[in-house]
Scaffold this motif. Structure first.
Motif, PDB file in Angstrom:
ATOM      1  N   THR A 158       0.636  -1.239   0.261  1.00  0.00           N
ATOM      2  CA  THR A 158       0.105   0.094   0.203  1.00  0.00           C
ATOM      3  C   THR A 158       1.367   0.970  -0.360  1.00  0.00           C
ATOM      4  OG1 THR A 158      -0.672   0.303   2.544  1.00  0.00           O
ATOM      5  CG2 THR A 158      -1.686  -1.265   0.904  1.00  0.00           C
ATOM      6  N   SER A 159       0.655   2.307  -0.277  1.00  0.00           N
ATOM      7  CA  SER A 159       1.421   3.185  -0.620  1.00  0.00           C
ATOM      8  C   SER A 159       2.579   3.182  -1.025  1.00  0.00           C
ATOM      9  CB  SER A 159       1.081   4.637   0.489  1.00  0.00           C
ATOM     10  OG  SER A 159       1.454   5.552   0.063  1.00  0.00           O
ATOM     11  N   ALA A 160       2.962   2.343  -1.942  1.00  0.00           N
ATOM     12  CA  ALA A 160       4.658   2.436  -2.406  1.00  0.00           C
ATOM     13  C   ALA A 160       5.415   3.275  -2.924  1.00  0.00           C
ATOM     14  CB  ALA A 160       4.109   1.208  -3.602  1.00  0.00           C
ATOM     15  N   HIS A 161       6.212   3.167  -2.276  1.00  0.00           N
ATOM     16  CA  HIS A 161       7.867   4.346  -2.632  1.00  0.00           C
ATOM     17  C   HIS A 161       8.619   3.982  -2.982  1.00  0.00           C
ATOM     18  CE1 HIS A 161       4.903   7.550  -0.471  1.00  0.00           C
ATOM     19  NE2 HIS A 161       5.321   6.850   0.457  1.00  0.00           N
ATOM     20  N   PRO A 162       9.679   4.699  -3.697  1.00  0.00           N
ATOM     21  CA  PRO A 162      10.685   3.749  -4.199  1.00  0.00           C
ATOM     22  C   PRO A 162      11.616   2.963  -3.141  1.00  0.00           C
ATOM     23  CG  PRO A 162      10.675   6.743  -4.973  1.00  0.00           C
ATOM     24  CD  PRO A 162       9.704   5.818  -3.674  1.00  0.00           C
ATOM     25  N   GLU A 163      12.054   2.970  -1.826  1.00  0.00           N
ATOM     26  CA  GLU A 163      12.571   1.963  -0.848  1.00  0.00           C
ATOM     27  C   GLU A 163      11.546   0.964  -1.429  1.00  0.00           C
ATOM     28  OE1 GLU A 163      10.884   5.534  -0.514  1.00  0.00           O
ATOM     29  OE2 GLU A 163      10.108   4.786   1.832  1.00  0.00           O
ATOM     30  N   ASP A 164      10.245   0.711  -1.719  1.00  0.00           N
ATOM     31  CA  ASP A 164       9.591  -0.647  -1.673  1.00  0.00           C
ATOM     32  C   ASP A 164       9.924  -1.248  -2.635  1.00  0.00           C
ATOM     33  OD1 ASP A 164       6.783   1.233  -0.749  1.00  0.00           O
ATOM     34  OD2 ASP A 164       8.614   0.150   0.735  1.00  0.00           O
ATOM     35  N   SER A 165      10.728  -0.969  -3.858  1.00  0.00           N
ATOM     36  CA  SER A 165      11.376  -1.150  -5.231  1.00  0.00           C
ATOM     37  C   SER A 165      12.148  -2.508  -5.100  1.00  0.00           C
ATOM     38  CB  SER A 165      11.851   0.011  -6.208  1.00  0.00           C
ATOM     39  OG  SER A 165      11.426   0.243  -6.488  1.00  0.00           O
ATOM     40  N   SER A 166      11.494  -3.463  -5.191  1.00  0.00           N
ATOM     41  CA  SER A 166      12.906  -4.832  -4.538  1.00  0.00           C
ATOM     42  C   SER A 166      12.031  -6.040  -5.273  1.00  0.00           C
ATOM     43  CB  SER A 166      12.316  -5.394  -3.323  1.00  0.00           C
ATOM     44  OG  SER A 166      13.050  -5.812  -2.497  1.00  0.00           O
ATOM     45  N   PHE A 167      12.535  -7.205  -4.565  1.00  0.00           N
ATOM     46  CA  PHE A 167      12.083  -8.623  -6.023  1.00  0.00           C
ATOM     47  C   PHE A 167      11.277  -9.105  -4.487  1.00  0.00           C
ATOM     48  CE2 PHE A 167      12.230 -11.916  -8.571  1.00  0.00           C
ATOM     49  CZ  PHE A 167      12.356 -12.272  -8.344  1.00  0.00           C
ATOM     50  N   TYR A 168      10.143  -9.200  -5.420  1.00  0.00           N
ATOM     51  CA  TYR A 168       9.077 -10.245  -4.143  1.00  0.00           C
ATOM     52  C   TYR A 168       8.991 -11.373  -4.300  1.00  0.00           C
ATOM     53  CZ  TYR A 168       8.687  -5.301  -1.616  1.00  0.00           C
ATOM     54  OH  TYR A 168       8.872  -4.400  -1.659  1.00  0.00           O
ATOM     55  N   ILE A 169       8.677 -12.678  -3.813  1.00  0.00           N
ATOM     56  CA  ILE A 169       9.022 -13.632  -3.525  1.00  0.00           C
ATOM     57  C   ILE A 169       8.163 -14.328  -2.948  1.00  0.00           C
ATOM     58  CG2 ILE A 169      10.098 -16.216  -4.066  1.00  0.00           C
ATOM     59  CD1 ILE A 169      12.832 -14.585  -4.521  1.00  0.00           C
ATOM     60  N   CYS A 170       7.224 -15.441  -3.445  1.00  0.00           N
ATOM     61  CA  CYS A 170       6.617 -15.732  -2.495  1.00  0.00           C
ATOM     62  C   CYS A 170       6.813 -17.836  -1.996  1.00  0.00           C
ATOM     63  CB  CYS A 170       5.390 -16.086  -2.494  1.00  0.00           C
ATOM     64  SG  CYS A 170       4.756 -16.917  -4.305  1.00  0.00           S
ATOM     65  N   SER A 171       6.763 -18.539  -1.656  1.00  0.00           N
ATOM     66  CA  SER A 171       6.551 -19.715  -1.290  1.00  0.00           C
ATOM     67  C   SER A 171       6.169 -20.662  -0.775  1.00  0.00           C
ATOM     68  CB  SER A 171       8.624 -20.201  -0.819  1.00  0.00           C
ATOM     69  OG  SER A 171       7.917 -19.717   0.754  1.00  0.00           O
ATOM     70  N   ALA A 172       5.727 -21.304  -0.960  1.00  0.00           N
ATOM     71  CA  ALA A 172       4.639 -22.388  -0.732  1.00  0.00           C
ATOM     72  C   ALA A 172       5.043 -23.730   0.338  1.00  0.00           C
ATOM     73  CB  ALA A 172       2.997 -22.729  -0.963  1.00  0.00           C
ATOM     74  N   THR A 173       4.271 -23.986   1.187  1.00  0.00           N
ATOM     75  CA  THR A 173       4.810 -25.864   1.326  1.00  0.00           C
ATOM     76  C   THR A 173       3.260 -26.004   1.766  1.00  0.00           C
ATOM     77  OG1 THR A 173       4.217 -25.025   4.184  1.00  0.00           O
ATOM     78  CG2 THR A 173       6.801 -24.702   3.090  1.00  0.00           C
ATOM     79  N   GLY A 174       3.032 -27.355   1.373  1.00  0.00           N
ATOM     80  CA  GLY A 174       1.566 -28.639   1.183  1.00  0.00           C
ATOM     81  C   GLY A 174       1.423 -29.377   3.528  1.00  0.00           C
ATOM     82  N   THR A 175       0.775 -29.812   3.109  1.00  0.00           N
ATOM     83  CA  THR A 175       0.341 -30.689   4.143  1.00  0.00           C
ATOM     84  C   THR A 175       1.659 -31.205   4.928  1.00  0.00           C
ATOM     85  OG1 THR A 175      -0.913 -31.915   2.796  1.00  0.00           O
ATOM     86  CG2 THR A 175      -1.920 -30.274   4.672  1.00  0.00           C
ATOM     87  N   SER A 176       1.967 -31.468   5.595  1.00  0.00           N
ATOM     88  CA  SER A 176       2.955 -32.568   6.529  1.00  0.00           C
ATOM     89  C   SER A 176       4.471 -33.062   5.520  1.00  0.00           C
ATOM     90  CB  SER A 176       2.030 -34.143   5.949  1.00  0.00           C
ATOM     91  OG  SER A 176       2.845 -34.616   4.848  1.00  0.00           O
ATOM     92  N   GLU A 177       4.448 -32.260   5.253  1.00  0.00           N
ATOM     93  CA  GLU A 177       5.854 -31.434   4.230  1.00  0.00           C
ATOM     94  C   GLU A 177       6.783 -29.792   4.528  1.00  0.00           C
ATOM     95  OE1 GLU A 177       5.620 -30.596   0.022  1.00  0.00           O
ATOM     96  OE2 GLU A 177       6.509 -31.314   0.246  1.00  0.00           O
ATOM     97  N   ASP A 178       7.458 -29.785   4.715  1.00  0.00           N
ATOM     98  CA  ASP A 178       8.818 -27.937   5.524  1.00  0.00           C
ATOM     99  C   ASP A 178       9.042 -27.574   4.026  1.00  0.00           C
ATOM    100  OD1 ASP A 178      11.283 -29.195   7.696  1.00  0.00           O
ATOM    101  OD2 ASP A 178      10.355 -29.497   5.895  1.00  0.00           O
ATOM    102  N   THR A 179       9.154 -29.181   2.456  1.00  0.00           N
ATOM    103  CA  THR A 179       9.773 -28.406   1.770  1.00  0.00           C
ATOM    104  C   THR A 179       9.391 -27.291   1.135  1.00  0.00           C
ATOM    105  OG1 THR A 179      10.719 -30.347   1.581  1.00  0.00           O
ATOM    106  CG2 THR A 179      11.063 -29.125  -0.542  1.00  0.00           C
ATOM    107  N   GLN A 180       9.724 -26.169   0.904  1.00  0.00           N
ATOM    108  CA  GLN A 180       9.048 -25.049  -0.080  1.00  0.00           C
ATOM    109  C   GLN A 180       9.305 -24.950  -1.521  1.00  0.00           C
ATOM    110  OE1 GLN A 180       9.864 -20.872   2.401  1.00  0.00           O
ATOM    111  NE2 GLN A 180      11.390 -22.078   3.304  1.00  0.00           N
ATOM    112  N   TYR A 181       8.508 -24.847  -2.040  1.00  0.00           N
ATOM    113  CA  TYR A 181       8.647 -24.508  -3.440  1.00  0.00           C
ATOM    114  C   TYR A 181       8.349 -22.638  -3.761  1.00  0.00           C
ATOM    115  CZ  TYR A 181       8.023 -29.607  -2.865  1.00  0.00           C
ATOM    116  OH  TYR A 181       7.776 -31.100  -2.510  1.00  0.00           O
ATOM    117  N   PHE A 182       9.261 -21.941  -4.132  1.00  0.00           N
ATOM    118  CA  PHE A 182       9.021 -21.023  -4.937  1.00  0.00           C
ATOM    119  C   PHE A 182       8.268 -20.145  -5.835  1.00  0.00           C
ATOM    120  CE2 PHE A 182      11.696 -18.863  -1.888  1.00  0.00           C
ATOM    121  CZ  PHE A 182      12.655 -19.669  -1.099  1.00  0.00           C
ATOM    122  N   GLY A 183       7.749 -19.113  -5.747  1.00  0.00           N
ATOM    123  CA  GLY A 183       6.956 -18.363  -6.960  1.00  0.00           C
ATOM    124  C   GLY A 183       7.878 -18.183  -7.523  1.00  0.00           C
TER     125      GLY A 183
END
Lengths: 115, 114
Positions: A82-107
């Motif tokens: 919200t109300s983005a400013h130049p200092e918010d410029s960055s690479f944003y990455i999400c990751s997800a884990t499924g049930t019963s595991e903790d391996t992350q899969y990245f977008g």
């Protein structure tokens, strides 16, 4: 392996506007999703952890009113800057884990540039 | 908190073997990941170690010693395309016990030259 998508892959916006980034798990149910920010030549910095149907847990120093996270379903989480400013410029990455595991899969990441 | 340490940069020759070390100090340790990240791209999963020992997967192997808080990633028969950043990440159980929280090291930039 599991597939996670992000949209958009890049976005350029004016200072003061809000930007929404979507993260989807395409072939599995993601019980937990993570949002990271990465500045050039630096490591991934965890911003928040989100579990489906509950409020996100933010890391110290991350403003929850500025970075709104919604995890409405087991396959979708959104990050709104919200109300983005130049200092918010960055690479944003999400990751997800499924049930019963903790391996992350990245977008593939979203590159945000705020002018 | 968590403390993860890995070298900032390494160089190696095509066809050689390189070992990237990672040491960590953490509580609630569950496992250790290695990821590869090319510039401008998201990380891709390489390995996950929970138990002590060596796990081999093709040209890449990963080792873990929980008692020493130490891991390494071994890359054999290096190729130019292996030039990338290699991230060590520790997985710990959250305080609430509801999820695993990952913490990444700063990454090791590997440069492979002919």
């Amino acid at each position: 392996g599991a597939v996670v998508s992000q949209h958009p892959s890049w976005v350029i916006c004016k200072s003061g506007t809000s930007v929404k980034i979507e993260c989807r798990s395409l072939d599995f149910q993601a019980t937990t999703m993570f949002w990271y920010r990465q500045f050039p030549k630096q490591s991934l910095m965890l911003m928040a952890t989100s579990n489906e149907g509950s409020k996100a847990t933010y890391e110290q120093g991350v403003e929850k009113d500025k970075f709104l996270i919604n995890h409405a379903s087991l396959t979708l989480s959104t990050l709104t800057v919200t109300s983005a400013h130049p200092e918010d410029s960055s690479f944003y990455i999400c990751s997800a884990t499924g049930t019963s595991e903790d391996t992350q899969y990245f977008g593939p990441g979203t590159r945000l540039t705020v002018l | 908190g968590q403390n993860i340490d890995q070298p900032t940069e390494m160089t190696a020759t095509e066809g050689a073997i390189v070992q990237i070390n990672c040491t960590y100090q953490t509580s609630g340790f569950n496992g250790l990941f290695w990821y590869q990240q090319h510039a401008g791209e998201a990380p891709t999963f390489l390995s996950y170690n929970v138990l002590d020992g060596l796990e081999e997967k093709g040209r890449f192997s990963s080792f873990l010693s929980r008692s020493k808080g130490y891991s390494y990633l071994l890359l054999k028969e290096l190729q130019m395309k292996d030039s990338a950043s290699y991230l060590c990440a520790v997985s710990v159980l959250s305080l609430s016990g509801g999820s695993y929280i990952p913490t990444f090291g700063r990454g090791t930039s590997l440069i492979v030259h002919p």
